[in-house]
Design an enzyme around this catalytic site. Structure first.
Site, PDB file in Angstrom:
ATOM      1  N   ARG A 260       0.842  -1.040  -0.337  1.00  0.00           N
ATOM      2  CA  ARG A 260       0.316  -0.055   0.096  1.00  0.00           C
ATOM      3  C   ARG A 260       0.444   0.809   0.185  1.00  0.00           C
ATOM      4  O   ARG A 260       1.618   1.220   0.132  1.00  0.00           O
ATOM      5  CB  ARG A 260      -0.762  -0.033   1.358  1.00  0.00           C
ATOM      6  CG  ARG A 260      -1.894  -0.982   1.296  1.00  0.00           C
ATOM      7  CD  ARG A 260      -2.398  -1.301   2.142  1.00  0.00           C
ATOM      8  NE  ARG A 260      -3.712  -2.550   2.696  1.00  0.00           N
ATOM      9  CZ  ARG A 260      -4.513  -2.596   3.513  1.00  0.00           C
ATOM     10  NH1 ARG A 260      -4.861  -2.162   4.429  1.00  0.00           N
ATOM     11  NH2 ARG A 260      -5.635  -3.411   3.521  1.00  0.00           N
ATOM     12  N   ARG A 275       3.264   1.403  10.229  1.00  0.00           N
ATOM     13  CA  ARG A 275       2.631   2.053   9.163  1.00  0.00           C
ATOM     14  C   ARG A 275       3.517   2.066   8.166  1.00  0.00           C
ATOM     15  O   ARG A 275       5.053   2.546   7.689  1.00  0.00           O
ATOM     16  CB  ARG A 275       2.268   3.220   9.434  1.00  0.00           C
ATOM     17  CG  ARG A 275       0.367   3.122   9.765  1.00  0.00           C
ATOM     18  CD  ARG A 275       0.224   5.040  10.426  1.00  0.00           C
ATOM     19  NE  ARG A 275      -0.227   5.009   9.103  1.00  0.00           N
ATOM     20  CZ  ARG A 275      -1.896   4.961   8.428  1.00  0.00           C
ATOM     21  NH1 ARG A 275      -1.853   4.687   9.095  1.00  0.00           N
ATOM     22  NH2 ARG A 275      -1.804   5.031   7.618  1.00  0.00           N
ATOM     23  N   ARG A 389       2.077  -5.696  13.111  1.00  0.00           N
ATOM     24  CA  ARG A 389       1.513  -5.011  14.489  1.00  0.00           C
ATOM     25  C   ARG A 389       0.965  -5.890  16.155  1.00  0.00           C
ATOM     26  O   ARG A 389       1.324  -5.294  17.129  1.00  0.00           O
ATOM     27  CB  ARG A 389       0.144  -4.156  14.269  1.00  0.00           C
ATOM     28  CG  ARG A 389       0.325  -3.080  13.567  1.00  0.00           C
ATOM     29  CD  ARG A 389      -1.264  -2.555  13.372  1.00  0.00           C
ATOM     30  NE  ARG A 389      -0.620  -1.247  12.617  1.00  0.00           N
ATOM     31  CZ  ARG A 389      -2.036  -0.176  12.043  1.00  0.00           C
ATOM     32  NH1 ARG A 389      -2.743  -0.230  12.754  1.00  0.00           N
ATOM     33  NH2 ARG A 389      -1.715   0.598  11.817  1.00  0.00           N
TER      34      ARG A 389
END
Length: 421
Positions: A260, A275, A389
């Site tokens: 992404r 992220r 995560r």
């Protein structure tokens, strides 16, 4: 994609529902184009009927002059039909493009709200650990243990990339294998190995395009796109098929890397692996009958929660409000694990019901019985679970005063050790 007929017949209801998303939608333009399209089609059909009737008169005309007069009169009608056919095609193309920009209608049980701050905590499992020392964030732990290499990740691919070393790489692999084993052996999912590159129409079918074009990685030369999640290829696995009713529900699970091109601020998320542009995820996916999708979402959520509890990490379930729903989703629950080193809750799973929104885009239907009219299925997806995560949560929750990290008991057979030093 929403049903055009439903939009036409329930315009005010849809307009009110979509207003709760607090985002602009092209509903009024769609209704105008739809009315224009139906008006053009009515005129075309009338002219074609007139042309067909004239053709019979021409064939029956005995007088050559009368026949020629009728032929000349019909030339103008045929030219008008050709022009209107071209207008219809243009209007339909514009209408289709706008339909792809329409988000899903929120489920009636989704709480109202404008954004993340209005999401609702449904329940919490476990309490954040009361550590008798100052917990470190995962970026300090990972570098000190030699299991996360940020510098060389940047060297290889730029910012938001990293390298896992030794027991760090093994921890990532252990989590993926553990998740897949539980889902396939106990939760009843069939594992898939999927392409990581897909065609553009596959992304359209899953609702990623055209909405998220700027967030996706594309192979320009080959016209293929890197997947942002396994949800994309699984949604299209049975596209353009009519499934028998006894084939449902279908429960799939797949591990894939995800890519992404997310835009990230220079604030709270700049450090660590929270992220990033490439990450691993095990994805659960369900294809069900429409009347089963509400229950299927609860089952999906339960399967994701089961993994969190087995890892022994405090988590909470958050229901997203209307203003925070994803583009294709009618209802979503997030699962967030506690990360003491960062002092925040981290989303590790997002479980959603897309109702028939994706099925319409991918033309995925089922038939209840012989001769029955095909119906669109409902599709659901959920992270089971998402990395890195979960890695962050393990490092920060299982850290010890000396900087080592205990390995959760369920992972020890996969890791071959009970501690990372």
């Amino acid at each position: 994609m929403l049903s055009l007929q439903y939009l036409r017949e329930h315009a005010d209801e849809v307009r009110a529902a979509l207003a709760t998303r607090h985002t602009d939608t092209p509903l009024d333009q769609i209704l105008e184009l739809d009315a224009q399209r139906r008006s053009l089609l009515a005129e075309v059909e009338a002219l074609k009927a007139e042309r067909n009737a004239a053709g019979k008169r021409i064939g029956a005309a005995a007088d050559p002059q009368e026949r020629q007069r009728l032929i000349n009169a019909m030339r103008g009608v045929s030219e008008r039909v050709d022009r209107l056919d071209a207008e219809v095609r243009e209007v339909e193309e514009r209408l289709q493009a706008l339909m792809l920009e329409m988000p899903n209608v929120p489920h009636p049980h989704v709480p109202l709200g404008e954004g993340e701050e209005d999401n609702v905590v449904v329940r919490q499992w476990g309490e954040p650990p009361a550590l008798d020392f100052q917990p470190k964030p995962h970026w300090d732990l990972g570098e000190a243990l030699g299991i996360i290499d940020f510098e060389r990740g940047v060297k290889l691919a730029g910012s938001r990339f990293y390298v896992l070393r030794g027991l760090g790489a093994r921890l990532e692999r252990a989590l993926i294998q553990f998740f897949l084993d539980v889902h396939t052996r106990e939760h009843g999912y069939t594992e898939l190995y999927l392409p990581y590159l897909v065609r553009e129409d596959v992304l359209v079918g899953a609702g990623q395009l055209p909405k998220f074009r700027e967030e996706l990685y594309r192979d320009v030369q080959g016209e293929l796109w890197l997947i942002p999640t396994a949800e994309v290829p699984i949604t299209n696995l049975h596209r353009d098929e009519i499934l028998p009713a006894d084939a449902l529900p279908l429960n799939y699970v797949a591990y894939t890397p995800c890519f992404r091109r997310e835009k990230m601020s220079a604030g709270r998320d700049v450090r660590g692996i929270k992220r990033v542009h490439q990450f691993d995820k095990v994805e659960m996916y369900k294809i069900v009958r429409p009347e089963e999708s509400d229950r299927a979402l609860e089952d999906l959520l339960a399967d994701a929660e089961d993994l969190c509890r087995r890892l022994g990490i405090p988590y909470r379930v958050v229901q997203l409000c209307t203003g925070d729903l994803g583009f294709a989703m009618a209802m979503t629950y997030d699962i967030e694990m506690w990360a003491p080193g960062q002092g925040e809750w981290l989303e590790v799973s997002s479980c959603s019901n897309a109702t028939d929104f994706q099925a319409r885009r991918a033309n995925l239907r089922f038939r209840r019985g012989p001769g029955a009219r095909p119906e669109f299925v409902h599709t659901l997806n959920g992270s089971g679970l998402a990395l890195p995560r979960v890695v962050i949560a393990i490092l920060e929750n299982y850290q010890q005063p000396d900087g080592s990290v205990r390995v959760p008991e369920v992972l020890q057979p996969y890791m071959g050790t009970d501690v990372i030093r």
